[in-house]
Motif scaffolding. Sequence first.
Motif, PDB file in Angstrom:
ATOM      1  N   GLY A  88       0.813  -1.214   0.000  1.00  0.00           N
ATOM      2  CA  GLY A  88       0.000   0.000   0.000  1.00  0.00           C
ATOM      3  C   GLY A  88       0.841   1.256   0.000  1.00  0.00           C
ATOM      4  N   GLY A 143      -2.948   2.264   4.710  1.00  0.00           N
ATOM      5  CA  GLY A 143      -3.912   1.245   4.320  1.00  0.00           C
ATOM      6  C   GLY A 143      -4.972   1.070   5.379  1.00  0.00           C
ATOM      7  N   SER A 175       2.175   3.504   6.818  1.00  0.00           N
ATOM      8  CA  SER A 175       1.372   2.996   5.706  1.00  0.00           C
ATOM      9  C   SER A 175      -0.009   3.616   5.815  1.00  0.00           C
ATOM     10  CB  SER A 175       1.281   1.470   5.751  1.00  0.00           C
ATOM     11  OG  SER A 175       0.572   1.056   6.900  1.00  0.00           O
TER      12      SER A 175
END
Length: 100
Positions: free
Chosen positions: A10, A31, A29
Motif C-alpha cells: 500500500g 492502508g 502505511s
Amino acid sequence: MELEFKGTKGEWKMSEINISDYKSICVFSDGEKQKVLLHIHLPNYEITEEELSNAKLIACAPDLLEALQEMIIQNELRGYVDSSDMIKAKQAIEKALKQQ
C-alpha cells in the motif's frame, strides 16, 4: 529470478510533528491497517532538511520500486535487455529486495 517485495503493501506517507520541544518524523502505511514504518523522536532538537529529505525518500520507496520494475518490463519487451541502465536498475531492485 523474480524477487518480491515482502514489506508493508500500500501507499506510504510521511508526516512531521512539531509540538513545543517534541519533534518527530513518522513514515506510515496508509492502508486499512495503518502501520508505523519509521519513527524518529527528537526531543529538544530541530529536524534538519537532510532528515526530512531522507524520510520523504523512504515514504516514496514503494512507488519508486514499482516504477522501476515496470520500466524494466517495458524495456525488455522492446529488446533492451543488456543496456547499462537496465543492469543498474536490476541491481538496485535486487539490492533492495534481497535484504528482506
